[in-house]
Write an enzyme that holds these catalytic residues in place. Structure first.
Site, PDB file in Angstrom:
ATOM      1  N   SER A 158       0.983  -1.185  -0.047  1.00 39.29           N
ATOM      2  CA  SER A 158       0.051   0.039   0.141  1.00 39.29           C
ATOM      3  C   SER A 158       0.781   1.166  -0.037  1.00 39.29           C
ATOM      4  CB  SER A 158      -0.861   0.009   1.198  1.00 39.29           C
ATOM      5  OG  SER A 158      -1.212   1.258   1.581  1.00 39.29           O
ATOM      6  N   TYR A 171      -1.958  -0.698  10.260  1.00 41.40           N
ATOM      7  CA  TYR A 171      -2.133  -1.139   9.000  1.00 41.40           C
ATOM      8  C   TYR A 171      -0.795  -0.538   8.163  1.00 41.40           C
ATOM      9  CZ  TYR A 171      -4.051  -1.419   4.193  1.00 41.40           C
ATOM     10  OH  TYR A 171      -4.181  -1.683   2.737  1.00 41.40           O
TER      11      TYR A 171
END
Ligand SMILES: NC(=O)c1ccc[n+]([C@@H]2O[C@H](COP(=O)([O-])OP(=O)(O)OC[C@H]3O[C@@H](n4cnc5c(N)ncnc54)[C@H](OP(=O)(O)O)[C@@H]3O)[C@@H](O)[C@H]2O)c1
Length: 278
Positions: A158, A171
């Site tokens: 990501s 995350y």
């Protein structure tokens, strides 16, 4: 290079790819694209119900090359069983796309939950899913590639991995771990087993899906949250990505067109990372 040679590189006929999180929003799109390019695709997810709609979307020819397999990316035994079943169905495994991953509201700091109060359970859930959920399938399916001295692993990182976004500490850290693991495994596979085993990752920017909808869309109005607006303002292309925006990079990194590419993380972010904001 001529057009026929180029096109052949993207013909996945006879190649088998395992996709984890295959029934998710991005995983589903990648599964359909690979079916469209001729591959045999093992759709691995813990809940197979959404997979049935995916099979319909693929049409009879596509669905005949797809295989729905239940497995939990955090359960080694279920992955081993899935691996056996996939080899039974297709005879071999050439590629692994580690698509399972995500974040959850409980692990997200905000006005009603400070960073200091994020529950350990929620933090562990995010770490486990994104990191262990990438490492365990790489162990199980990577062993097959090591034995056949050939294969491709593609992880899903990501943009958070390069520069963390506010609120989502676990995350961001977990995806930074995915980048690091991608490099580690690329070196390990090439040196210990075969330079014909490649490991790379894509780093999607912002795609509106289940995992981030609660952060980007205001439940009451259906409009963008201030966070969503800020993301768009910092994306030179001025829009969220749509799942098909990922496919060029996914197919390139899985195909022989990227035969000399390993250990890289490719951003697909509409220019988000390049823009200083000024
Ligand atoms: N959406 C974005 O903007 C964005 C940006 C950057 C990176 N990514 C990454 O892209 C990947 C796909 O994300 P997405 O947005 O398509 O999310 P998604 O729609 O939630 O898809 C994730 C899939 O993984 C499955 N899964 C979750 N835990 C699992 C487990 N333990 N074992 C097996 N499967 C499991 C989910 O199943 P359930 O439905 O049963 O939970 C779901 O089908 C993730 O790695 C995500 O972090 C997304």
């Amino acid at each position: 290079m001529d057009l026929a040679t180029l096109t052949r590189q993207y013909d996945f006929t006879g190649r088998t790819i395992v996709i984890t999180g295959a029934t998710g929003i991005l995983g589903g799109e990648m599964s359909c694209a690979l079916i469209g390019c001729g591959a045999n695709v093992a759709l691995l997810d813990r809940n197979l119900e959404p997979g049935r709609a995916l099979l319909e979307r693929m049409g009879p020819d596509g669905a005949s090359r797809a295989f729905l397999v239940a497995a939990d990316v955090l359960d080694r035994q279920s992955l081993e069983q899935a691996c056996e079943a996939i080899r039974g169905r297709f005879g071999r495994i050439d590629m692994l796309l580690n698509g399972a991953g995500g974040n959850k509201p409980d692990a997200t700091a905000g006005p009603d939950r400070s960073f200091f109060d994020l529950p350990t359970e929620a933090l562990r859930w995010v770490f486990d899913l994104n990191i262990l959920g990438t490492i365990l399938p790489s162990q199980v399916f990577g062993r097959v590639m090591a034995e056949q001295r050939e294969g491709v692993i593609l992880n899903v990182s990501s943009m958070n991995a390069f520069r963390p976004l506010t609120r989502i500490a676990a995350y961001s850290a977990a995806k930074a771990g995915v980048n690091n693991f991608t490099q580690w495994l690329a070196v390990h596979m090439a040196q210990q087993y075969s330079p014909r085993i490649r490991v790379n990752a894509i780093a999607p920017g912002f795609f509106l899906t289940r995992q981030n909808e609660f952060l980007l869309v205001d439940k009451q109005t259906g409009g963008m949250t201030p966070r969503g607006q800020s993301i768009l303002a910092h994306t030179p292309m001025g829009r969220f990505g749509s799942p098909e925006d990922l496919m060029g990079a996914v197919l390139w990194l899985l195909s022989p067109a990227s035969a000399f590419v390993t250990g890289t993380v490719v951003p697909i972010d509409g220019g988000f990372a390049a823009f200083s904001g000024v």
